[in-house]
Motif scaffolding. Structure first.
Motif, PDB file in Angstrom:
ATOM      1  N   THR A 178      55.167  36.078  23.524  1.00 48.83           N
ATOM      2  CA  THR A 178      55.871  35.293  24.544  1.00 48.83           C
ATOM      3  C   THR A 178      56.034  36.088  25.837  1.00 48.83           C
ATOM      4  N   LEU A 179      56.452  37.373  25.678  1.00 47.43           N
ATOM      5  CA  LEU A 179      56.638  38.207  26.866  1.00 47.43           C
ATOM      6  C   LEU A 179      55.316  38.454  27.585  1.00 47.43           C
ATOM      7  N   LEU A 180      54.245  38.679  26.791  1.00 47.92           N
ATOM      8  CA  LEU A 180      52.948  38.885  27.418  1.00 47.92           C
ATOM      9  C   LEU A 180      52.497  37.638  28.167  1.00 47.92           C
ATOM     10  N   PHE A 181      52.726  36.502  27.610  1.00 48.92           N
ATOM     11  CA  PHE A 181      52.351  35.263  28.282  1.00 48.92           C
ATOM     12  C   PHE A 181      53.132  35.100  29.592  1.00 48.92           C
ATOM     13  N   ILE A 182      54.442  35.347  29.478  1.00 49.99           N
ATOM     14  CA  ILE A 182      55.268  35.227  30.694  1.00 49.99           C
ATOM     15  C   ILE A 182      54.843  36.262  31.739  1.00 49.99           C
ATOM     16  N   THR A 183      54.603  37.497  31.265  1.00 52.81           N
ATOM     17  CA  THR A 183      54.201  38.562  32.191  1.00 52.81           C
ATOM     18  C   THR A 183      52.858  38.249  32.833  1.00 52.81           C
ATOM     19  N   HIS A 184      51.923  37.782  32.048  1.00 53.73           N
ATOM     20  CA  HIS A 184      50.620  37.435  32.590  1.00 53.73           C
ATOM     21  C   HIS A 184      50.726  36.290  33.585  1.00 53.73           C
ATOM     22  N   LEU A 185      51.589  35.319  33.250  1.00 53.29           N
ATOM     23  CA  LEU A 185      51.704  34.140  34.105  1.00 53.29           C
ATOM     24  C   LEU A 185      52.331  34.472  35.450  1.00 53.29           C
ATOM     25  N   TYR A 186      53.357  35.327  35.417  1.00 51.57           N
ATOM     26  CA  TYR A 186      54.126  35.562  36.640  1.00 51.57           C
ATOM     27  C   TYR A 186      53.862  36.921  37.300  1.00 51.57           C
ATOM     28  N   VAL A 187      53.229  37.835  36.577  1.00 49.55           N
ATOM     29  CA  VAL A 187      53.002  39.158  37.157  1.00 49.55           C
ATOM     30  C   VAL A 187      51.513  39.522  37.171  1.00 49.55           C
ATOM     31  N   SER A 188      50.912  39.559  35.962  1.00 43.51           N
ATOM     32  CA  SER A 188      49.549  40.074  35.860  1.00 43.51           C
ATOM     33  C   SER A 188      48.555  39.203  36.606  1.00 43.51           C
ATOM     34  N   ARG A 189      48.614  37.892  36.386  1.00 41.43           N
ATOM     35  CA  ARG A 189      47.625  37.034  37.023  1.00 41.43           C
ATOM     36  C   ARG A 189      47.725  37.062  38.550  1.00 41.43           C
ATOM     37  N   PRO A 190      48.933  36.965  39.141  1.00 43.04           N
ATOM     38  CA  PRO A 190      48.989  37.101  40.612  1.00 43.04           C
ATOM     39  C   PRO A 190      48.498  38.466  41.100  1.00 43.04           C
ATOM     40  N   MET A 191      48.816  39.517  40.330  1.00 44.62           N
ATOM     41  CA  MET A 191      48.364  40.839  40.737  1.00 44.62           C
ATOM     42  C   MET A 191      46.844  40.941  40.658  1.00 44.62           C
ATOM     43  N   LEU A 192      46.250  40.342  39.604  1.00 42.63           N
ATOM     44  CA  LEU A 192      44.796  40.345  39.492  1.00 42.63           C
ATOM     45  C   LEU A 192      44.153  39.553  40.618  1.00 42.63           C
ATOM     46  N   ARG A 193      44.769  38.455  41.008  1.00 38.90           N
ATOM     47  CA  ARG A 193      44.239  37.664  42.118  1.00 38.90           C
ATOM     48  C   ARG A 193      44.342  38.448  43.439  1.00 38.90           C
ATOM     49  N   LEU A 194      45.470  39.153  43.584  1.00 44.89           N
ATOM     50  CA  LEU A 194      45.613  39.995  44.770  1.00 44.89           C
ATOM     51  C   LEU A 194      44.550  41.102  44.786  1.00 44.89           C
ATOM     52  N   ALA A 195      44.383  41.732  43.618  1.00 47.32           N
ATOM     53  CA  ALA A 195      43.393  42.806  43.530  1.00 47.32           C
ATOM     54  C   ALA A 195      41.997  42.283  43.827  1.00 47.32           C
ATOM     55  N   GLU A 196      41.679  41.094  43.303  1.00 47.67           N
ATOM     56  CA  GLU A 196      40.367  40.515  43.544  1.00 47.67           C
ATOM     57  C   GLU A 196      40.181  40.179  45.028  1.00 47.67           C
ATOM     58  N   ALA A 197      41.269  39.640  45.639  1.00 47.69           N
ATOM     59  CA  ALA A 197      41.192  39.297  47.060  1.00 47.69           C
ATOM     60  C   ALA A 197      40.999  40.556  47.911  1.00 47.69           C
ATOM     61  N   PHE A 198      41.731  41.627  47.595  1.00 47.98           N
ATOM     62  CA  PHE A 198      41.607  42.865  48.371  1.00 47.98           C
ATOM     63  C   PHE A 198      40.309  43.601  48.041  1.00 47.98           C
ATOM     64  N   ARG A 199      39.758  43.348  46.825  1.00 46.17           N
ATOM     65  CA  ARG A 199      38.505  43.995  46.468  1.00 46.17           C
ATOM     66  C   ARG A 199      37.361  43.459  47.322  1.00 46.17           C
ATOM     67  N   ARG A 200      37.479  42.233  47.761  1.00 49.87           N
ATOM     68  CA  ARG A 200      36.418  41.639  48.580  1.00 49.87           C
ATOM     69  C   ARG A 200      36.460  42.116  50.036  1.00 49.87           C
ATOM     70  N   LEU A 201      37.569  42.777  50.423  1.00 51.86           N
ATOM     71  CA  LEU A 201      37.692  43.246  51.805  1.00 51.86           C
ATOM     72  C   LEU A 201      36.776  44.446  52.029  1.00 51.86           C
ATOM     73  N   ASP A 202      36.151  44.493  53.192  1.00 51.98           N
ATOM     74  CA  ASP A 202      35.267  45.597  53.572  1.00 51.98           C
ATOM     75  C   ASP A 202      35.782  46.178  54.887  1.00 51.98           C
ATOM     76  N   VAL A 203      36.446  47.317  54.771  1.00 51.87           N
ATOM     77  CA  VAL A 203      37.041  47.920  55.964  1.00 51.87           C
ATOM     78  C   VAL A 203      35.967  48.347  56.956  1.00 51.87           C
ATOM     79  N   SER A 204      34.775  48.703  56.429  1.00 57.56           N
ATOM     80  CA  SER A 204      33.697  49.125  57.330  1.00 57.56           C
ATOM     81  C   SER A 204      33.136  47.961  58.143  1.00 57.56           C
ATOM     82  N   ASP A 205      33.339  46.737  57.656  1.00 53.30           N
ATOM     83  CA  ASP A 205      32.883  45.548  58.370  1.00 53.30           C
ATOM     84  C   ASP A 205      33.983  44.503  58.339  1.00 53.30           C
ATOM     85  N   PRO A 206      35.112  44.767  59.031  1.00 47.36           N
ATOM     86  CA  PRO A 206      36.258  43.857  58.927  1.00 47.36           C
ATOM     87  C   PRO A 206      35.985  42.486  59.531  1.00 47.36           C
TER      88      PRO A 206
END
Length: 625
Positions: A176-204
């Motif tokens: 239950t805790l893992l589900f809640i954590t994934h729903l409210y913490v892990s998944r948004p963090m993974l989406r943030l990480a994925e969004a920032f992973r696509r950023l290219d500082v050398s070609d902003p």
């Protein structure tokens, strides 16, 4: 600090481990406490129940003890042992004689799955037996021993169930805790990480930016907004950087083009004055390698003494961090070659206002210096010529006026009738005066015509064999009367080997007469003139030395210039055109010889003329006799 080579853990995995570990530990602690309390409660209940059972058999056991009925006592013991919590039963009479004693068999092992052994507790119950007819007097005893083995076995079974339920509950809680954590913490963090992973500082400019609206919670949305803001700032900075880099490149290229095409050069020094940069124009202009001046101060590159007011002033300006312009000094380019350079400089500072050094420009002004020197020399020569002309005209006006006045005056007297009555002697005297004045005028005109012809290259030379002894004797005879009038001694020193020379006799005679006349003119009464003739190599050397008044050192360089009359020195002013030494020098040069003069005020003057013996080097219009 060195970066760790281990791969970073996922926050979800780390959180799952932490949740499971915490749930298991907490469940075990809670379950153990609960089962322990249950075990204590169960054992207490068991002992109370055993005591109640023993009291239930009290009347029968009292009858068996009073009647000493062993059979009944055996039945009582057997009946009590039917209860599993009772370990042993003993029935005795009032004298302590045991009527019946029974003990239950070995209890089967319990809790064999436990890693530890739980000792069982025992509780002894001792009842005094009496009958109603005994009036309360004890007729015997009933001793019952209760054991907690059964309670322990029940507790062990309960402990297993508790552990199973704890594990199940823990798994459920963790999930239950893992589900809640994934729903409210892990998944948004993974989406943030994925969004920032696509950023290219050398070609902003071409990097996809995360959308803050994708996130429900404020914290993650703020992180996304900050990321977007950061990337936009990076994009703007990148654009500014590109513009700055392009402008910097154009500026550097522009400066490089100017530096390469300009005849001037750029330079820069550190705070200690050492040259740290100099543009390529330096090498092109001065033909000197830039490496020869790197690290050296301006004062260390000069070929002139630096312990002068000019260099002291420059050092003071640099110590005061002031700007300087058109500082000129000589720089050694190659051995024997020196050029004059002009530099400008101004101090520069860093962002904090700390002095860094000097930078400026430099130029080769050697030609400018030479032109200025030539101009100054020409001006000096022009001034000197103008002054000489004025002096010459002033002198000539006096020199010509004197004999002319004499000629006119004496000729006027000769035309007077009264003079005929004066006699022949007076006429002869006046005629002689007119003749002397005419000769004086002729000498003046001859000097002027001679120097003019020599300067114009129209002097005609006749090369012939000249008897030096006769030439010298004739020249001395011309000035003997003048020397005798001043009591001047004439000393002649002639090398016996000097006999003849091939040259222009008229020019050589004129040289000797001018030298001797000048010596007599400027030698005081009672003085001495020494004439030396010698043969040195292929040259005949004439030297005339006097102990007269001498010539000042500042006049020596120009004393042989045309019309350089000594009248500018009142204490040496004499008659004449001032062309004597000029004619001597010009004739010596015309005959391909040499002329030197040495003099010291108050000591005397020595003039040396060197002429070729064979006359082969004579220049000008030459005729051979």
């Amino acid at each position: 600090m060195e970066a760790s080579s281990e791969q970073p853990q996922s926050v979800s995995v780390h959180l799952a481990r932490l949740v499971i570990f915490s749930a298991v530990v907490l469940g075990l602690i809670v379950g153990t406490l609960e089962v322990t309390l249950e075990y204590k409660k169960l054992r207490t209940t068991l002992f109370e129940h055993s005591e109640q059972v023993a009291k239930a058999f009290e009347d029968i056991a009292a009858r068996a003890a009073a009647n000493r009925d062993r059979s009944l006592a055996e039945e009582v013991a057997t009946g009590l042992l039917e209860f599993k919590s009772i370990a042993s039963v003993e029935v005795s009479d009032e004298t302590g004689t045991v009527l019946a004693w029974k003990e239950c068999g070995q209890v089967e092992a319990f809790g064999s799955w436990l890693p530890f052994e739980i000792p069982s507790a025992q509780h002894t119950i001792l009842l005094e037996l009496s009958t109603p007819s005994s009036g309360g007097e004890a007729k015997g005893y009933l001793k019952v021993t209760a054991s907690s083995a059964q309670a322990t076995q029940i507790w062990a079974s309960q402990l297993g169930m508790v552990l199973i339920s704890v594990l199940f509950g823990t798994a459920l809680l963790a999930g239950t805790l893992l589900f809640i954590t994934h729903l409210y913490v892990s998944r948004p963090m993974l989406r943030l990480a994925e969004a920032f992973r696509r950023l290219d500082v050398s070609d902003p400019k071409n990097s996809p930016l995360p959308d803050p609206e994708m996130f429900r919670f404020r914290e993650f949305r703020e992180i996304a907004e900050n990321g977007v803001r950061l990337m936009r700032d990076i994009k703007r900075n990148s654009e500014v950087r590109d513009l700055t880099a392009n402008e910097l490149y154009r500026s550097q290229k522009r400066l490089q083009d100017f530096a390469e095409i300009s005849s001037d050069w750029f330079w820069e020094s550190d705070r200690d004055g050492g040259i740290t940069y100099i543009s390529p124009s330096f090498t092109k202009t001065l033909n000197k390698k830039t490496g020869e001046v790197y690290g050296r101060t301006i004062a260390q590159t000069t070929a002139e003494p630096v312990n002068t007011p000019k260099w002291h002033k420059l050092g003071e300006i640099q110590r005061q961090r002031r700007q300087f312009r058109d500082f000129r000094y000589d720089m050694a380019i190659q051995p024997g070659e020196v050029k004059t350079v002009s530099i400008n400089g101004r101090p520069f500072y860093d962002e904090d206002g700390t002095f860094i050094g000097y930078r400026g420009t430099g130029a080769d002004v050697t030609n400018e210096r030479l032109i200025a020197e030539a101009r100054n020399e020409a001006l000096q020569r022009a001034e000197q010529a103008s002054r000489a002309k004025s002096e010459f005209l002033a002198t000539m006006s006096h020199e010509f006026r004197t004999p002319l006045n004499a000629i006119i005056g004496f000729s006027s007297l000769l035309s007077m009738p009264e003079l005929l009555k004066a006699g022949v002697d007076r006429v002869t005297e006046y005629s002689t005066a007119i003749n002397d004045s005419g000769q004086h005028m002729l000498a003046l005109v001859n000097d002027i015509l001679d120097i003019s012809a020599i300067e114009a290259g129209k002097r005609v030379l006749t090369l012939e064999e000249v008897e030096i002894d006769g030439l010298l004797s004739h020249s001395l005879s011309q000035i003997e009367s003048q020397a005798g009038a001043k009591s001047i001694s004439l000393i002649v020193e002639q090398n016996a080997q000097v006999g003849t020379m091939v040259s222009d006799e008229r020019s050589v005679r004129q040289i000797l007469l001018n030298l001797l006349s000048n010596a007599v003119k400027f030698t005081p009464s009672g003085g001495e003139i020494r004439v030396t003739v010698d043969e040195i190599g292929k040259d005949i050397v004439f030297r005339v030395a006097d102990n007269g008044i001498g010539i000042p050192s500042d006049r020596l360089p120009t004393i042989a210039e045309p019309f350089s009359h000594s009248a500018i020195h009142p204490h040496v002013a004499k008659e004449g055109t001032g062309l004597g030494l000029s004619i001597v020098r010009s004739l010596a040069v015309l005959l391909d010889g040499g002329f030197t003069i040495e003099s010291e005020v108050g000591t005397g003057t020595t003039v040396t003329v060197r002429l070729p013996k064979n006359g082969s080097g004579a220049s000008g219009e030459v005729q051979t006799a």
